[in-house]
Enzyme design. Structure first.
Site, short mmCIF file in Angstrom:
data_model
loop_
_atom_site.label_atom_id
_atom_site.label_comp_id
_atom_site.label_asym_id
_atom_site.label_seq_id
_atom_site.Cartn_x
_atom_site.Cartn_y
_atom_site.Cartn_z
N TYR A 238 43.16 -38.39 6.38
CA TYR A 238 44.71 -38.90 7.03
C TYR A 238 44.57 -39.53 7.84
CZ TYR A 238 48.98 -37.89 10.44
OH TYR A 238 48.90 -37.82 11.45
N LYS A 242 45.95 -43.84 8.27
CA LYS A 242 46.79 -44.12 9.42
C LYS A 242 46.77 -45.04 10.36
CE LYS A 242 50.03 -41.58 10.52
NZ LYS A 242 51.84 -41.97 10.01
#
Length: 492
Positions: A238, A242
């Site tokens: 994640y 990002k």
């Protein structure tokens, strides 16, 4: 929010991606409540057609308890009329060119009318099992949204929602600094985003040639994502994807003003539209709920470190304030931490004491209807101590119980399954949240604090604003957050 910030939204058209997400729907509620004279809200959700998009927004956004205050203040008919007049459902997919908007007339309208693009669409699971999914949504999705904003006639700002934890596992004071293309935390092995996508495609091709099942493919892609993240000094897929999304925005922005909002762990509303609203179990809440249910006996956490959390309405308010500040600010690229560890930290030790007191006084009910009275947690501050303790206290006895369940299944089978399930759950929580539970960093939020001072923000009882300094954490947890979890999550 100050009156001039409400006025800023008047007659503006906003595009919001990921509109059915937790933060996005709070942002939409804040906009409609603070400035009903906003011109238009294009709300993009994943859907096959306009009708499906409209149905998703109705069910997943406007029918939620989140809108009960606005509904009460203006009435059902007026709220329905407001939504009908201001909100345009957009079926799309940020992983595709033009964000997957296939209706050419709708796309043209969006490009002609949008003033501000708010990009909040993301897959936020720390353990996203499909690296290619996270890469397409969190990384290339950001680029697709930027390309749309640059093609839009009136767009004067792209506000991108990221996460404070793009810093990886750094310690000390974390600055609000944008990423340059290829930056890594350890200064080695420059990130090449196209190479990452090629690695994913090559691995997927190999898995197909090997005849792997869907489940085997998921595990392989999860392992690849974690391996690549660790290679560049980041804790999970994640955060890694990002980071790369932010790189795309910084590199290709040209003159488009960019605001990057990096919130810490987001929790229930502090005050607006009412205290304690939350949807789903978020980060630290997983531990709170598991403890309240009596499923957690020990955990890995450094009690001396700050648990950096921030209520969701403060994040939404910060999004509005920063949009007003940088609208028309050609060429700017500004990062804002929305966090609490610098201005008003709460330590894990304090949270532990609060939840013990809370569940002792207000226990959850078990399946039998009897109160669950959990015992005090054993908290261990290093991975070595945690592994040793769990091996001696749980793993070894569990292995013995497993052998007994094979020999005497009728006597020990259910007991083994029950305890094995609880043990695996605890280990999974530790695996997911270890980078955050042992995190030593403090998020510097001077950009947001400077903006608050510049705007003359006043944190009174009626206007919480976006600074964590006004929060009494013990009162928030005991009277707002945990009761909110019970009402809006556990009792649903």
């Amino acid at each position: 929010m100050e009156p001039n910030r409400v006025q800023f939204l008047e007659n503006k058209t906003l595009l919001v991606t990921g509109a059915s997400g937790f933060l996005s729907k709070v942002f939409v509620e804040r906009v409609l409540s603070l400035q009903p004279n906003v011109k238009k809200l294009y709300l993009l959700v994943r859907a096959s057609d306009n009708k499906s998009a409209e149905q998703r927004l109705h069910n997943e956004v406007f029918e939620k308890d989140l809108f009960k205050v606005l509904r009460k203040n203006i009435g059902d008919e007026s709220l329905n009329a407001l939504v009908s007049e201001k909100v345009v459902p957009v079926p799309g997919d940020v992983t595709l060119n033009n964000m997957g908007v296939s209706d050419s007339n709708l796309l043209q309208d969006m490009m002609q009318e949008t003033d501000i693009v708010v990009h909040a669409a993301a897959t936020t699971r720390f353990d996203e099992r499909l690296y290619d999914v996270a890469l397409r949504i969190n990384t290339f999705g950001a680029l697709n949204v930027l390309n749309f904003a640059k093609k839009s006639v009136k767009a004067q700002l792209l506000l991108h929602v990221s996460t404070a934890y793009v810093c990886g596992e750094r310690s000390g004071l974390i600055q609000e600094i944008p990423f340059a293309m290829g930056d890594t935390l350890h200064g080695k092995n420059k990130v090449d985003i196209n190479t990452e996508m090629q690695l994913v495609e090559q691995r997927l091709k190999q898995l197909v040639e090997q005849g792997c099942s869907e489940e085997e493919t998921k595990h392989a892609m999860r392992d690849l994502g974690l391996k690549r993240a660790k290679h560049f000094g980041l804790p999970n897929t994640y955060v890694f994807t990002k980071v790369m999304g932010e790189m795309f925005l910084g590199h290709y922005r040209e003159n488009m003003p960019i605001v990057v909002i990096r919130p810490a762990m987001i929790t229930s509303t502090f005050s607006d539209p009412f205290p304690g609203w939350i949807e789903g179990v978020k980060t630290v809440d997983t531990v709170i709920v598991s403890y309240g249910k009596g499923m957690l006996k020990c955990f890995l956490v450094d009690q001396k470190t700050a648990c950096d959390i921030i209520p969701v309405d403060m994040v939404a308010n910060a999004m509005i304030a920063t949009s007003a500040e940088h609208f028309h600010d050609s060429g700017s690229h500004t990062v804002y931490h929305v966090a609490s560890s610098y201005r008003n930290p709460i330590m894990y030790k304090q949270i532990n004491e609060i939840i013990i007191r809370y569940f002792k006084k207000s226990p959850l009910l078990g399946r039998s209807g009897m109160p669950i009275v959990p015992k005090a947690l054993v908290l261990l501050s290093t991975k070595a101590m945690f592994r040793l303790y769990t091996s001696l206290r749980f793993k070894l006895p569990l292995q013995i119980l497993g052998l007994l369940s094979i020999t005497f299944p009728s006597q020990f089978g259910n007991t083994y399954q029950h305890h094995n399930r609880k043990f695996k759950m605890a280990m999974r929580l530790v695996e997911l949240y270890e980078p955050y539970l042992l995190f030593k960093g403090i998020f510097d939020d001077r950009n947001l604090e400077t903006l608050r001072i510049k705007n003359g923000a006043k944190e009174t009882n009626g206007i919480p604003g976006f600074s964590s300094k006004c929060i009494d954490w013990e009162d928030y947890f005991i009277n707002t957050h945990i009761p909110g979890l019970a009402t809006h999550v556990l009792n649903k």
